[in-house]
Design an enzyme around this catalytic site. Sequence first.
Site, PDB file in Angstrom:
ATOM      1  N   ASP A 462       0.824  -1.206   0.000  1.00 28.89           N
ATOM      2  CA  ASP A 462       0.000   0.000   0.000  1.00 28.89           C
ATOM      3  C   ASP A 462       0.855   1.252   0.000  1.00 28.89           C
ATOM      4  O   ASP A 462       0.604   2.193  -0.733  1.00 28.89           O
ATOM      5  CB  ASP A 462      -0.947  -0.001   1.212  1.00 28.89           C
ATOM      6  CG  ASP A 462      -0.203  -0.128   2.545  1.00 28.89           C
ATOM      7  OD1 ASP A 462       0.946  -0.602   2.545  1.00 28.89           O
ATOM      8  OD2 ASP A 462      -0.783   0.240   3.585  1.00 28.89           O
ATOM      9  N   ARG A 466       5.234   4.524   6.169  1.00 26.42           N
ATOM     10  CA  ARG A 466       4.784   4.417   7.554  1.00 26.42           C
ATOM     11  C   ARG A 466       4.867   2.971   8.054  1.00 26.42           C
ATOM     12  O   ARG A 466       5.299   2.067   7.334  1.00 26.42           O
ATOM     13  CB  ARG A 466       3.361   4.964   7.672  1.00 26.42           C
ATOM     14  CG  ARG A 466       2.312   4.120   6.975  1.00 26.42           C
ATOM     15  CD  ARG A 466       0.904   4.579   7.366  1.00 26.42           C
ATOM     16  NE  ARG A 466      -0.105   3.847   6.655  1.00 26.42           N
ATOM     17  CZ  ARG A 466      -1.003   4.399   5.833  1.00 26.42           C
ATOM     18  NH1 ARG A 466      -0.985   5.698   5.606  1.00 26.42           N
ATOM     19  NH2 ARG A 466      -1.902   3.658   5.234  1.00 26.42           N
ATOM     20  N   ASP A 467       4.413   2.773   9.278  1.00 27.07           N
ATOM     21  CA  ASP A 467       4.516   1.436   9.887  1.00 27.07           C
ATOM     22  C   ASP A 467       3.408   0.528   9.355  1.00 27.07           C
ATOM     23  O   ASP A 467       2.561   0.057  10.105  1.00 27.07           O
ATOM     24  CB  ASP A 467       4.442   1.561  11.416  1.00 27.07           C
ATOM     25  CG  ASP A 467       3.175   2.279  11.871  1.00 27.07           C
ATOM     26  OD1 ASP A 467       2.412   2.765  11.006  1.00 27.07           O
ATOM     27  OD2 ASP A 467       2.941   2.355  13.089  1.00 27.07           O
ATOM     28  N   GLU A 468       3.427   0.301   8.050  1.00 29.15           N
ATOM     29  CA  GLU A 468       2.404  -0.544   7.454  1.00 29.15           C
ATOM     30  C   GLU A 468       3.043  -1.371   6.329  1.00 29.15           C
ATOM     31  O   GLU A 468       3.435  -2.486   6.530  1.00 29.15           O
ATOM     32  CB  GLU A 468       1.235   0.313   6.952  1.00 29.15           C
ATOM     33  CG  GLU A 468       0.048  -0.543   6.549  1.00 29.15           C
ATOM     34  CD  GLU A 468      -1.290   0.152   6.714  1.00 29.15           C
ATOM     35  OE1 GLU A 468      -1.337   1.282   7.217  1.00 29.15           O
ATOM     36  OE2 GLU A 468      -2.305  -0.455   6.331  1.00 29.15           O
ATOM     37  N   ASP A 475      -5.772  -2.567  -3.106  1.00 24.31           N
ATOM     38  CA  ASP A 475      -4.883  -1.650  -3.817  1.00 24.31           C
ATOM     39  C   ASP A 475      -4.314  -2.346  -5.059  1.00 24.31           C
ATOM     40  O   ASP A 475      -4.289  -1.785  -6.157  1.00 24.31           O
ATOM     41  CB  ASP A 475      -3.730  -1.206  -2.905  1.00 24.31           C
ATOM     42  CG  ASP A 475      -4.204  -0.679  -1.548  1.00 24.31           C
ATOM     43  OD1 ASP A 475      -5.147  -1.258  -0.985  1.00 24.31           O
ATOM     44  OD2 ASP A 475      -3.628   0.291  -1.047  1.00 24.31           O
ATOM     45  N   GLU A 740      -2.137   8.899  -1.014  1.00 28.58           N
ATOM     46  CA  GLU A 740      -3.177   8.014  -0.486  1.00 28.58           C
ATOM     47  C   GLU A 740      -4.543   8.708  -0.474  1.00 28.58           C
ATOM     48  O   GLU A 740      -5.550   8.133  -0.870  1.00 28.58           O
ATOM     49  CB  GLU A 740      -2.806   7.618   0.941  1.00 28.58           C
ATOM     50  CG  GLU A 740      -3.865   6.783   1.641  1.00 28.58           C
ATOM     51  CD  GLU A 740      -3.371   6.245   2.974  1.00 28.58           C
ATOM     52  OE1 GLU A 740      -2.550   6.929   3.620  1.00 28.58           O
ATOM     53  OE2 GLU A 740      -3.798   5.144   3.366  1.00 28.58           O
ATOM     54  N   HIS A 761       1.039   6.048  -2.603  1.00 27.79           N
ATOM     55  CA  HIS A 761      -0.018   5.042  -2.541  1.00 27.79           C
ATOM     56  C   HIS A 761      -0.579   4.945  -3.956  1.00 27.79           C
ATOM     57  O   HIS A 761      -1.177   5.892  -4.437  1.00 27.79           O
ATOM     58  CB  HIS A 761      -1.116   5.589  -1.621  1.00 27.79           C
ATOM     59  CG  HIS A 761      -1.479   4.725  -0.487  1.00 27.79           C
ATOM     60  ND1 HIS A 761      -0.740   4.678   0.663  1.00 27.79           N
ATOM     61  CD2 HIS A 761      -2.538   3.896  -0.292  1.00 27.79           C
ATOM     62  CE1 HIS A 761      -1.343   3.851   1.518  1.00 27.79           C
ATOM     63  NE2 HIS A 761      -2.434   3.358   0.947  1.00 27.79           N
TER      64      HIS A 761
HETATM   65  C1  BGC Z   1      -4.036   0.941   3.584  1.00 31.06           C
HETATM   66  C2  BGC Z   1      -4.848   0.873   2.330  1.00 31.06           C
HETATM   67  C3  BGC Z   1      -5.750  -0.306   2.459  1.00 31.06           C
HETATM   68  C4  BGC Z   1      -6.697   0.059   3.549  1.00 31.06           C
HETATM   69  C5  BGC Z   1      -7.836  -0.860   3.740  1.00 31.06           C
HETATM   70  C6  BGC Z   1      -4.957   1.214   4.700  1.00 31.06           C
HETATM   71  O1  BGC Z   1      -4.322   1.320   5.909  1.00 31.06           O
HETATM   72  O2  BGC Z   1      -3.010   1.855   3.502  1.00 31.06           O
HETATM   73  O3  BGC Z   1      -4.231   1.138   1.192  1.00 31.06           O
HETATM   74  O4  BGC Z   1      -6.298  -0.805   1.319  1.00 31.06           O
HETATM   75  O5  BGC Z   1      -5.999   0.302   4.752  1.00 31.06           O
HETATM   76  O6  BGC Z   1      -8.293  -0.920   5.022  1.00 31.06           O
END
Ligand code: BGC
Length: 906
Positions: A462, A466-468, A475, A740, A761
């Site tokens: 995504d 960040r912390d993800e 996506d 995003e 994003h």
């Molecule tokens: C992500 C998104 C994702 C979404 C769905 C987000 O935190 O960055 O791209 O599809 O959560 O919950």
Amino acid sequence: MAERSAVPGARVEGPVRFESLDPELAGPDGAATLVGTARPRLSWRIKSRVPGWSQQRAEVRAVDERGTVAVAGLAGADQVLMAWPFADLRSRQRVSVSVRVFGADRWSRWSRVSVVEAGLLEPADWTAAWITPVAGADLPDPAPVLERDVEVADGLLRARLYISALGIFVAMVNGTRVGNEHFAPGWTSYDREVGYRTYDLTALLRPGTNVMEALLGNGWYRGRIASFGLHRGRPYGERLALLAQLELTYRDGRRVVLGTDESWHTGPSRVLADDYYDGQTTDLTWPDRAGRSGAVERVSVGPPAVTAPVAPPVRELETLAAIKVWPAPAGGMLVDFGRNVVGWVRLSVRGSLGGQVTVRHAEVLEHGELSVRPLRSAQATDRYVLAGGATELLEPSLTFHGFRYAEITGITDLEPADVVAVVLGSDLHRTGTFVTSSKMLNRLHANVVTSMRGNFLDIPTDCPARDERLGWCGDTQVFAPTATALADVAGFLSSWLHTLAGDQLADGTVPVVVPRVFSTETPAAGWGDAAVIVPWVLYQRYGDTGVLERQYASMRAWVERVAELAGPALLWAGGPQLGDWLDPLAPPDAPSRARADPDVVATAHFARSTDLLARTAGVLGHLGDLQRYRELAERIRRAFTAAYVAPDGTIRSDCQTVYSLALHWDLLPYGDLRARAGRRLVELVRARGHTVTTGFLGTPVILDALTSVGAVADAYAMVNCRTFPSWLYAVDLGATSIWERWDSLRPDGSVHPDEMTSFNHYAFGAVADWMHRTIGGLAPTAPGYRQVRIAPVLGGGVTSAAVSHLSPYGRIAVSWRIRSGRFVMRLEIPVGVTATVALPDGTERAGVGHGRHELSCPVVRSSGSRTRPPGRLRQAVMTAPGDPAGPVASAPTTTPVNPPVTSVDR
Ligand code: BGC
């Protein structure tokens, strides 16, 4: 028939390709493609100046290392992903392959030779053991190095290193880094499967004693990447591990295999800490190879299956010079690299022993400083302790960051020449280009490319900062067509789909994130549909039925799961949904509360996936399923219409997204509902001044929906709109990547206050596929671009455009311009591809074959200036050979064939 040979007429252009991988192994043995299959499929491209030339048959020649030659004849015109025509490859086998083609009464010359080398294909090929340090390599400890001496005798012919890790590895031989890839072996669901890499070490080893080392980083295995959900505080595993097998082949035929075992030693490296989110700390004062006497032991419990990669590796893609360096208000220096990228900062410094240098990263600045709030808990900080003396090169190796700006402290005299941004990403071959007369659209397109690069790092993520940084399925699903228009992502996305199928729950639920990291999973429309839509996109764009075969059970399981949720009413209603995520009219802190009714969106996706599953069943010859899912899709469309569409054509929740989905996926094939829905969409779009009010699910289809109902001017007005929310709003604010949120940066320059705000994003960048197909005018109409429709749609003040696509058959290029009242278009079409060409004056010519062509017509009036409510503009419709389900969106309007078209074949 007399067969004359080797007379120019056609030639096989470039090397034969195996699967979709570029040559990966480079060494004294020459470049070879490494495959993890005994039956690699073959593709080739042909050049011919002879109009109408077509391949009637082909021959493939394989020569093994003993010089044994085999030749196989292949009948017919196919040249893409052809089944391996020889005996299965054995592990480690190397074969040189070339192809020649027959057409117009003669053979071409043999193509250049390409080499394929099989990896370790059987579990029994692995004699090495998984090993891990006995002590001193826990999470707070420095990253461990594992090493052993390797004795090499004279007469070495060949050396191969097969290597994998639980964690990520950097391998070295005699102090030289092995290979040029990063973060190997990548991210899989490690409890099931882990990748391995193969390197040619022949040139790195020397007679006598050699040192083999592997540095192990936390990577996705033990890092914070999975710090919430399934692996919260409990990553895939607590202990890093290494699997390495060095195979030495001598000229006299001897083979020596040295695998990881208890004879290896371990100790701390200079890397004191490493984490993708938080960054890396490196102590350069630590003496080389110090303290490496620690013992290793075998990993006792169930290591996963070890498999060869099908996706290209992560590599350094480019370096960016600093465009500006200036003092930071809080001390240190700020650096602007001019583009929001993914990778790390490389610094060249002269410091003193024990000096400390810190590099922090951010995608944007706020109030003159790094804006780190969007990183949430990610520290994104690299630290170094200097050894002093000579110039030191500082860069991490076990982390990456998403950034445009860096703040560097600890260096007093930083010059722009001392610092570069190293861009990292999966090394995907770029296949699509696009440029127009509009600088704004070009910038938007470039931003899409940047965000794809930044997020196609081993898996599609995504966001990178960040912390993800997770493999969010929605996506990827919406972006897949654009990804295939820009680069060869066949291996990359097939590899991810393989993980998806493995991660799918027993009841068919597709995790919202792949590799799976959440402990509980609820089916989500648009996200779970990646299981069906992404394989279909790959099939359309690469002509690969293999991906459909491999994914079929997963596709079917998803549709069956949704059918169960929808029940006899065939409406997938209620339950939590992510919905049209990040609709700009949704409350900023509740992105799923979009205007589009989630039930409408969910049933639309149910219809779409069922329809694609039916088509897939048709392609694969599963006739029972074809029948079942075709009927089911039809019944879902009827249920959708009955439940959600009023007689006047109003769709429940009456917003841009619901009309766009219904129109683009042909959910309204009855009466004049389609025309009414088209009119309503146009009204809604105009009422909002052509700003975008769609989220992740509506945005990728809205311009297609508008174009399909003839509202070309509105589609162009929307893509050209600069008022928030719109694509060009971000471009106006200086975006260098896709954001995003439509307003990740607000008009006053402030960063969106919500904690979920990234600047990299790609989801909203899914518009680029429409740009290629509609502005550029190049769209595939048969799998693999075997047939294309070339039909630029004029409008939006665009006076020229050029789009190119390196298809499996070769380069297809379209470039057009309007000059002195005439539309002039040049085409380049490779052998194997047939085009239907439509000009803006409505004339059309079918069956345009390979070669260069120039066509022109008068420009009467921009076709974008009016809406054609009742019909639909003829758009490219994908049909598949053997696809009895056929295209749902057919019934094009007929147009007279071609009087003013001129064609010049050269
Ligand atoms: C992500 C998104 C994702 C979404 C769905 C987000 O935190 O960055 O791209 O599809 O959560 O919950």
